[in-house]
Motif scaffolding. Structure first.
Motif, mmCIF file in Angstrom:
data_model
loop_
_atom_site.group_PDB
_atom_site.id
_atom_site.type_symbol
_atom_site.label_atom_id
_atom_site.label_comp_id
_atom_site.label_asym_id
_atom_site.label_seq_id
_atom_site.Cartn_x
_atom_site.Cartn_y
_atom_site.Cartn_z
ATOM 1 N N LEU A 19 0.834 -1.197 0.000
ATOM 2 C CA LEU A 19 0.000 0.000 0.000
ATOM 3 C C LEU A 19 0.874 1.255 0.000
ATOM 4 N N ALA A 20 1.922 1.242 0.796
ATOM 5 C CA ALA A 20 2.842 2.386 0.842
ATOM 6 C C ALA A 20 3.539 2.580 -0.506
ATOM 7 N N ILE A 21 3.893 1.474 -1.157
ATOM 8 C CA ILE A 21 4.540 1.552 -2.467
ATOM 9 C C ILE A 21 3.583 2.138 -3.509
ATOM 10 N N ALA A 22 2.342 1.667 -3.510
ATOM 11 C CA ALA A 22 1.354 2.184 -4.461
ATOM 12 C C ALA A 22 1.164 3.689 -4.275
ATOM 13 N N LYS A 23 1.085 4.088 -3.034
ATOM 14 C CA LYS A 23 0.914 5.511 -2.727
ATOM 15 C C LYS A 23 2.143 6.308 -3.187
ATOM 16 N N ALA A 51 -4.915 1.527 6.684
ATOM 17 C CA ALA A 51 -5.575 2.326 5.648
ATOM 18 C C ALA A 51 -5.741 3.776 6.097
ATOM 19 N N GLU A 52 -6.070 3.936 7.370
ATOM 20 C CA GLU A 52 -6.247 5.283 7.909
ATOM 21 C C GLU A 52 -4.919 6.019 7.995
ATOM 22 N N ALA A 53 -3.868 5.311 8.405
ATOM 23 C CA ALA A 53 -2.563 5.950 8.589
ATOM 24 C C ALA A 53 -1.915 6.331 7.258
ATOM 25 N N ILE A 54 -1.978 5.440 6.280
ATOM 26 C CA ILE A 54 -1.317 5.699 4.996
ATOM 27 C C ILE A 54 -2.185 6.571 4.100
ATOM 28 N N GLY A 55 -3.499 6.389 4.204
ATOM 29 C CA GLY A 55 -4.428 7.205 3.429
ATOM 30 C C GLY A 55 -4.902 6.509 2.166
ATOM 31 N N VAL A 56 -6.195 6.269 2.065
ATOM 32 C CA VAL A 56 -6.772 5.631 0.883
ATOM 33 C C VAL A 56 -8.013 6.386 0.458
ATOM 34 N N ALA A 57 -8.395 6.197 -0.810
ATOM 35 C CA ALA A 57 -9.618 6.823 -1.300
ATOM 36 C C ALA A 57 -10.842 6.178 -0.667
ATOM 37 N N THR A 171 13.361 -10.372 -0.343
ATOM 38 C CA THR A 171 13.395 -11.088 0.928
ATOM 39 C C THR A 171 12.557 -10.308 1.929
ATOM 40 N N LYS A 172 12.227 -10.932 3.040
ATOM 41 C CA LYS A 172 11.446 -10.231 4.062
ATOM 42 C C LYS A 172 12.214 -9.015 4.585
ATOM 43 N N ALA A 173 13.523 -9.155 4.711
ATOM 44 C CA ALA A 173 14.336 -8.024 5.180
ATOM 45 C C ALA A 173 14.267 -6.857 4.194
ATOM 46 N N GLU A 174 14.319 -7.160 2.905
ATOM 47 C CA GLU A 174 14.237 -6.109 1.888
ATOM 48 C C GLU A 174 12.870 -5.433 1.912
ATOM 49 N N ILE A 175 11.840 -6.223 2.142
ATOM 50 C CA ILE A 175 10.485 -5.656 2.238
ATOM 51 C C ILE A 175 10.406 -4.683 3.406
ATOM 52 N N ILE A 176 10.934 -5.096 4.547
ATOM 53 C CA ILE A 176 10.899 -4.264 5.755
ATOM 54 C C ILE A 176 11.711 -2.986 5.564
ATOM 55 N N ARG A 177 12.872 -3.107 4.952
ATOM 56 C CA ARG A 177 13.693 -1.908 4.697
ATOM 57 C C ARG A 177 12.960 -0.947 3.764
ATOM 58 N N THR A 178 12.327 -1.492 2.717
ATOM 59 C CA THR A 178 11.582 -0.659 1.767
ATOM 60 C C THR A 178 10.453 0.088 2.470
ATOM 61 N N GLY A 179 9.681 -0.636 3.269
ATOM 62 C CA GLY A 179 8.585 -0.009 3.986
ATOM 63 C C GLY A 179 9.056 1.039 4.969
ATOM 64 N N THR A 180 10.152 0.736 5.651
ATOM 65 C CA THR A 180 10.707 1.686 6.625
ATOM 66 C C THR A 180 11.132 2.977 5.936
ATOM 67 N N LEU A 182 9.803 4.190 3.389
ATOM 68 C CA LEU A 182 8.577 4.894 2.980
ATOM 69 C C LEU A 182 7.760 5.379 4.175
ATOM 70 N N GLY A 183 8.298 5.176 5.379
ATOM 71 C CA GLY A 183 7.639 5.681 6.572
ATOM 72 C C GLY A 183 6.554 4.787 7.148
ATOM 73 N N VAL A 184 6.559 3.497 6.770
ATOM 74 C CA VAL A 184 5.544 2.575 7.293
ATOM 75 C C VAL A 184 5.746 2.354 8.787
#
Length: 229
Positions: A19-23, A51-57, A171-180, A182-184
């Motif tokens: 969701l953070a990536i799409a945004k 959904a509330e924190a990241i923001g969705v339509a 990898t899961k670590a790469e996913i977590i780093r990416t999200g971090t 992006l401010g997840v």
């Protein structure tokens, strides 16, 4: 406001990152979650928070009852496997596999996309850290895309959907780093297959162990408080 995109949002670590990536890519996300009879229904509250924190339509929760079929530890009275460590997780298709779940979910996403005029669907499938699920493979996603072009009014009119799987080779670590990056806020998420009534993760199911391994390899601390061993 960008183009609309449907994002499958379970409330877990992967879908939250997606969701953070799409945004971040400039899409206007329409989140879709499911109450499908899963034992870990606390994830729906997590999905609402995310959904509330990241923001969705818009955030839709579709009601379907896969317990009528059973066949999975997530939708039937079958014990969720617990392990003492990630090395104990088998490469075989696990009992937590829900028969045809991603096909069902993507079908709903396809209908949602048509109604909001979206040509893009995001899903957090991953084929690396845990490749035991047959509906998380790239060839499956490609096949569903082809089917979607044949099955929908939009597709027949030349406006087929594109299914985005940004995590599929991470990898899961790469996913977590990416999200971090992006401010997840992963404290909002829920990943456990067998949480307590209050939502506290067990720390020993496949999902918990892979999540903990990912945070460790990313050099970060999982913000969730796990049940005592």
């Amino acid at each position: 406001m960008g183009d609309p995109a449907v994002v499958l949002l379970s409330g877990g670590l992967d879908s939250t990152t997606v969701l953070a990536i799409a945004k971040d890519r400039g899409f206007d996300p329409y989140a879709l979650s499911f109450r499908y009879g899963q034992r870990h229904a606390v994830e729906l509250e997590a999905a609402r928070r995310v959904a509330e924190a990241i923001g969705v339509a818009r955030h839709v929760v579709a009601e379907i009852d896969l317990r009528v079929f059973g066949g999975s530890a997530l939708t039937a009275d079958i014990d969720v496997p617990k392990h003492d460590g990630v090395t104990e997780i088998s490469d075989e298709i696990p009992v937590t596999y829900v028969p045809a779940r991603n096909t069902i979910f993507l079908s709903f996403a396809l209908a949602y996309a048509e109604t909001v005029g979206a040509q893009d669907i995001f899903i957090g499938v991953n084929a690396l850290d845990y490749s035991g699920y047959p509906d998380c493979r790239p060839e499956y996603i490609a096949a569903f895309e082809r089917m979607a072009r044949l099955a929908t009014k939009a597709g027949v009119n030349g406006n087929g959907v594109l299914i985005h799987t940004p995590l599929i080779h991470m990898t899961k670590a790469e996913i977590i780093r990416t999200g971090t990056e992006l401010g997840v806020n992963y404290a909002l998420t829920s990943s456990c297959y067998d949480p307590s009534a209050s939502g506290q993760p067990c720390g020993r199911c496949d999902s918990c162990l892979l999540r903990l391994k990912g945070f460790k390899e990313a050099g970060l601390t999982d913000p969730l408080l796990y049940q005592a061993a």
